[in-house]
Write an enzyme that holds these catalytic residues in place. Structure first.
Site, PDB file in Angstrom:
ATOM      1  N   TYR A 154       0.940  -1.199  -0.001  1.00  0.00           N
ATOM      2  CA  TYR A 154      -0.007   0.028   0.196  1.00  0.00           C
ATOM      3  C   TYR A 154       0.808   1.444   0.232  1.00  0.00           C
ATOM      4  O   TYR A 154       0.503   2.190  -0.742  1.00  0.00           O
ATOM      5  CB  TYR A 154      -1.036  -0.041   1.261  1.00  0.00           C
ATOM      6  N   LYS A 158       1.422   4.369  -2.777  1.00  0.00           N
ATOM      7  CA  LYS A 158       1.128   5.779  -2.747  1.00  0.00           C
ATOM      8  C   LYS A 158       2.451   6.564  -2.684  1.00  0.00           C
ATOM      9  O   LYS A 158       2.365   7.776  -2.959  1.00  0.00           O
ATOM     10  CB  LYS A 158       0.606   6.081  -1.085  1.00  0.00           C
TER      11      LYS A 158
END
Ligand code: NDP
Ligand code: 8X3
Length: 254
Positions: A154, A158
């Protein structure tokens, strides 16, 4: 009236952006997500408050490049010009040590948060050619600035959004397109429930003993970013709850 295209408008930050921007009376709303029942409900609730707000919504899974291309090419004639793109659709799947993580979770995050954002942006840029004030806002995260335990992929997605925001700002400079990254810390939305695959109790515990940001907090910041004069661009805006000092350091009152 400026037309704003919001991906992932069926929930959380995306839905809040639609509501806040509708309340300003300056925007037409082009909304997409996979759950069209939620988009229909949102459209109805916005129209109940702001009957003149023009809204068009459609089903889109941002992971499917062909669908992204076809949906944007086949927009109704009066929705073919976009002024603002809010690349908000995104998700986390799992919170596991690298060595234990599920590869399908990794694929889903990369396909949605990185490839989906790329597809939507690539196919939206031609629709922004006519705009006098084109602007792309990408939803990054504190996870795009720091890496935290078990956040591995994750956080990587990002960080990729962070890099792509910078890359877009450089490559789109000659087109006059503003590019902004809005990077929140903890925002209470469906995010944690999606991350923990429907485990509501575990999701609720993430925000236990502190006041997280709300989708509306982020939407109001995005409305501010959009309200700057033509010569001003906010490149990058990191925002966290007062009770959060970093990706991992939070103060809980219990
Ligand atoms: P939510 O889960 O509430 O909303 C996510 C939205 O993304 C939903 O509308 C969902 O719609 C949409 N979405 C997910 N996958 C797809 C897909 N494949 N195609 C189209 N739409 C999709 O979470 P948030 O509002 O919190 O998240 C919005 C963004 O903000 C994400 O990019 C997230 O990473 C980022 N963010 C969130 C933070 C938080 O703490 N909540 C903090 C920092 C950043 P549907 O399921 O109907 O397709
Ligand atoms: C979502 C918030 O805390 O998982 O980007 O980084 S967090």
């Amino acid at each position: 009236m400026r037309t704003v295209f919001i991906t992932g408008a069926s929930s959380g930050i995306g839905a809040a952006c639609a509501e806040v921007l509708a309340s300003e009376g300056k925007y037409r709303l082009l909304l997409c997500a996979r759950r069209t029942d939620k988009l229909q409900e949102l459209q109805e609730s916005i129209h109940a408050k702001y009957p003149t707000c023009a809204i068009h919504h459609f089903e889109l899974d941002v992971r499917n490049q062909e669908d992204v291309a076809t949906s944007l090419a086949n927009l109704p004639a009066d929705w073919k010009n976009i002024d603002i793109l809010i690349n908000n659709a995104g998700l986390s799947q799992g919170l596991d040590l690298f060595q234990d993580a599920d590869i399908a979770d990794w694929d889903r995050m990369i396909d949605t948060n990185v490839k989906g954002l790329l597809y939507v942006t690539k196919h939206s840029i031609p629709l922004m050619e006519q705009s006098e004030a084109p602007h792309i806002i990408n939803l990054g995260s504190i996870a795009g600035k720091e890496v935290y335990p078990q956040g591995n992929v994750y956080c990587a997605t990002k960080h990729a959004v962070d890099a792509l925001t910078k890359a877009m700002r450089i490559d789109l400079l000659n087109k006059g397109i503003k590019v902004t990254s809005v990077d929140p810390g903890m925002v209470e939305t469906e995010f944690s429930e999606v991350r923990f695959k429907g485990d509501k109790e575990r999701a609720k515990n993430v925000y236990n003993g502190l006041t997280p940001l709300s989708g509306k907090d982020i939407a109001e910041i995005i409305a501010f970013v959009l309200s700057r004069p033509a010569h001003v661009n906010i490149n990058d805006l990191l925002v966290m709850p007062t009770a959060q000092a970093s990706g991992t350091i939070v103060r809980r009152d219990n």
